[in-house]
Design a protein around this motif. Structure first.
Motif, mmCIF file in Angstrom:
data_model
loop_
_atom_site.group_PDB
_atom_site.id
_atom_site.type_symbol
_atom_site.label_atom_id
_atom_site.label_comp_id
_atom_site.label_asym_id
_atom_site.label_seq_id
_atom_site.Cartn_x
_atom_site.Cartn_y
_atom_site.Cartn_z
ATOM 1 N N GLU A 134 1.055 -1.364 0.130
ATOM 2 C CA GLU A 134 -0.106 0.382 -0.209
ATOM 3 C C GLU A 134 0.568 1.467 -0.134
ATOM 4 O O GLU A 134 0.852 2.384 -0.753
ATOM 5 N N LYS A 135 2.134 1.071 0.773
ATOM 6 C CA LYS A 135 2.767 2.610 0.935
ATOM 7 C C LYS A 135 3.030 2.690 -0.197
ATOM 8 O O LYS A 135 3.248 4.423 -0.540
ATOM 9 N N TYR A 136 3.465 2.250 -1.575
ATOM 10 C CA TYR A 136 3.977 2.160 -2.655
ATOM 11 C C TYR A 136 3.148 3.292 -3.425
ATOM 12 O O TYR A 136 3.187 3.935 -4.187
ATOM 13 N N HIS A 137 1.947 2.256 -3.435
ATOM 14 C CA HIS A 137 0.809 2.721 -4.328
ATOM 15 C C HIS A 137 0.465 4.519 -3.371
ATOM 16 O O HIS A 137 0.227 5.156 -4.104
ATOM 17 N N ASP A 138 -0.001 4.722 -2.271
ATOM 18 C CA ASP A 138 -0.202 5.558 -1.975
ATOM 19 C C ASP A 138 1.283 6.857 -2.317
ATOM 20 O O ASP A 138 0.666 8.173 -2.566
ATOM 21 N N TYR A 139 2.750 6.156 -1.762
ATOM 22 C CA TYR A 139 3.669 7.727 -2.645
ATOM 23 C C TYR A 139 2.962 7.925 -4.772
ATOM 24 O O TYR A 139 3.869 8.932 -4.480
ATOM 25 N N MET A 140 2.586 6.559 -4.652
ATOM 26 C CA MET A 140 2.920 7.333 -6.397
ATOM 27 C C MET A 140 1.257 8.478 -6.359
ATOM 28 O O MET A 140 1.569 9.361 -6.936
ATOM 29 N N ILE A 141 0.160 7.821 -5.616
ATOM 30 C CA ILE A 141 -0.453 8.983 -6.009
ATOM 31 C C ILE A 141 -0.529 10.284 -5.381
ATOM 32 O O ILE A 141 -0.842 11.637 -5.596
ATOM 33 N N ASN A 142 0.511 10.259 -4.322
ATOM 34 C CA ASN A 142 0.702 11.537 -3.136
ATOM 35 C C ASN A 142 2.011 12.357 -4.350
ATOM 36 O O ASN A 142 1.418 13.444 -4.041
ATOM 37 N N GLY A 144 2.099 12.176 -7.434
ATOM 38 C CA GLY A 144 0.921 12.818 -9.177
ATOM 39 C C GLY A 144 1.570 11.776 -9.554
ATOM 40 O O GLY A 144 1.772 12.709 -10.978
ATOM 41 N N LEU A 145 1.974 10.226 -9.795
ATOM 42 C CA LEU A 145 2.955 9.547 -10.874
ATOM 43 C C LEU A 145 2.074 8.475 -10.796
ATOM 44 O O LEU A 145 0.798 8.034 -10.011
ATOM 45 N N SER A 146 2.205 8.062 -11.502
ATOM 46 C CA SER A 146 1.274 6.542 -12.377
ATOM 47 C C SER A 146 1.791 5.266 -13.314
ATOM 48 O O SER A 146 1.494 4.628 -14.041
ATOM 49 N N TYR A 147 3.495 5.290 -12.399
ATOM 50 C CA TYR A 147 4.380 4.310 -12.341
ATOM 51 C C TYR A 147 3.503 2.389 -12.224
ATOM 52 O O TYR A 147 3.231 2.661 -10.923
ATOM 53 N N PRO A 148 3.156 1.769 -13.032
ATOM 54 C CA PRO A 148 2.823 0.616 -11.950
ATOM 55 C C PRO A 148 3.756 0.126 -11.178
ATOM 56 O O PRO A 148 5.104 0.162 -11.468
ATOM 57 N N ILE A 149 3.140 -0.649 -10.494
ATOM 58 C CA ILE A 149 3.908 -1.039 -9.287
ATOM 59 C C ILE A 149 3.794 -2.807 -9.580
ATOM 60 O O ILE A 149 3.148 -3.169 -9.516
ATOM 61 N N PHE A 150 5.217 -2.941 -9.285
ATOM 62 C CA PHE A 150 5.645 -5.038 -9.492
ATOM 63 C C PHE A 150 5.674 -5.888 -8.498
ATOM 64 O O PHE A 150 7.265 -5.522 -8.168
ATOM 65 N N PRO A 151 4.887 -6.467 -7.358
ATOM 66 C CA PRO A 151 5.797 -6.912 -6.357
ATOM 67 C C PRO A 151 6.713 -8.332 -6.656
ATOM 68 O O PRO A 151 5.996 -9.342 -7.245
ATOM 69 N N ILE A 152 8.112 -8.053 -6.886
ATOM 70 C CA ILE A 152 8.987 -9.317 -7.893
ATOM 71 C C ILE A 152 9.659 -10.531 -6.715
ATOM 72 O O ILE A 152 10.255 -9.541 -5.908
ATOM 73 N N ASP A 153 10.084 -11.280 -6.888
ATOM 74 C CA ASP A 153 11.669 -11.616 -7.072
ATOM 75 C C ASP A 153 12.331 -11.652 -7.560
ATOM 76 O O ASP A 153 12.424 -12.158 -8.488
ATOM 77 N N ALA A 154 13.234 -10.870 -7.119
ATOM 78 C CA ALA A 154 14.203 -10.436 -8.392
ATOM 79 C C ALA A 154 15.201 -12.339 -9.425
ATOM 80 O O ALA A 154 16.050 -11.847 -10.366
ATOM 81 N N ARG A 155 14.903 -12.946 -8.017
ATOM 82 C CA ARG A 155 15.301 -14.418 -9.030
ATOM 83 C C ARG A 155 14.618 -15.262 -9.573
ATOM 84 O O ARG A 155 14.919 -15.949 -10.027
#
Ligand SMILES: Nc1nc2c(ncn2[C@@H]2O[C@H](COP(=O)(O)OP(=O)(O)OP(=O)(O)O)[C@@H](O)[C@H]2O)c(=O)[nH]1
Ligand SMILES: [Mg+2]
Length: 173
Positions: A134-142, A144-155
């Motif tokens: 949620e904190k990443y989505h809230d950050y984007m909203i605050n 004014g950005l609309s970059y998509p956010i993907f939770p990933i395992d880089a491995r």
């Protein structure tokens, strides 16, 4: 067939080298050296110049994927690597004490390059505990950005591919 340059950046230990190694179809060109100083507490090696890998897409285009060093003292490479890139992936290690500050810092570092480009954010190390996206989505909203956010395992090749292919689709759209 087109060649499309993309850049993966983010803080030390966010998984840039790991992600490129997970998906590259060619042997990755890496510039790992033994970590000295405080990085050593996190992991044994660190990127000093760049990573390079390739991934072909279903439409026949080939992504040329460059990974940056995370450490600020190698930031002279950022500009070189960002030149001509159409897409930027910013990786954020969710286990760090203030991941949002890391995200803000890399958005700022690459500000002049990402204006005209496609940007996605990958949040790594989400397998280690409750991820709290949620904190990443809230950050984007605050911001004014609309970059998509993907939770990933880089491995995970599939996690990284889904993110990168989504970014490629955004470039076409
Ligand atoms: N559990 C877990 N480990 C991860 C994940 N992503 C990366 N790692 C591990 O964390 C470390 C990340 O290291 P690198 O891929 O070298 O990180 P980097 O972003 O290239 O770091 P620098 O080159 O030093 O800036 C490696 O040991 C990976 O195996 C993840 O999503 N979950
Ligand atoms: Mg690296």
């Amino acid at each position: 067939m087109a060649e499309i340059k993309i850049v993966i950046t983010g803080a030390v230990g966010s998984g840039k080298t790991t992600a490129i190694q997970a998906i590259s179809e060619i042997p990755v060109i890496a510039t790992e050296v033994d970590a000295s100083d405080e990085v050593r507490e996190q992991k044994e090696t660190t990127t000093v110049a760049m990573d390079y890998g390739e991934l072909s897409l279903d439409d026949g285009n080939v992504l040329k994927i460059y990974g940056t060093p995370g450490q600020k003292r190698f930031s002279f490479m950022w500009e070189i690597l960002a030149e001509g890139a159409l897409g930027f992936v910013i990786l954020v290690n969710n286990q760090r004490s203030s991941p949002l500050d890391d995200l803000a810092m890399y958005l700022e570092n690459f500000e002049i390059y990402i204006k005209e480009s496609t940007v996605v954010v990958g949040v790594t190390h989400v397998d280690e505990e409750q991820c709290g996206m949620e904190k990443y989505h809230d950050y984007m909203i605050n911001q004014g950005l609309s970059y998509p956010i993907f939770p990933i395992d880089a491995r995970s090749p599939s996690d990284v591919k889904v993110m990168i292919e989504a970014m490629a689709a955004m470039m076409n759209g």
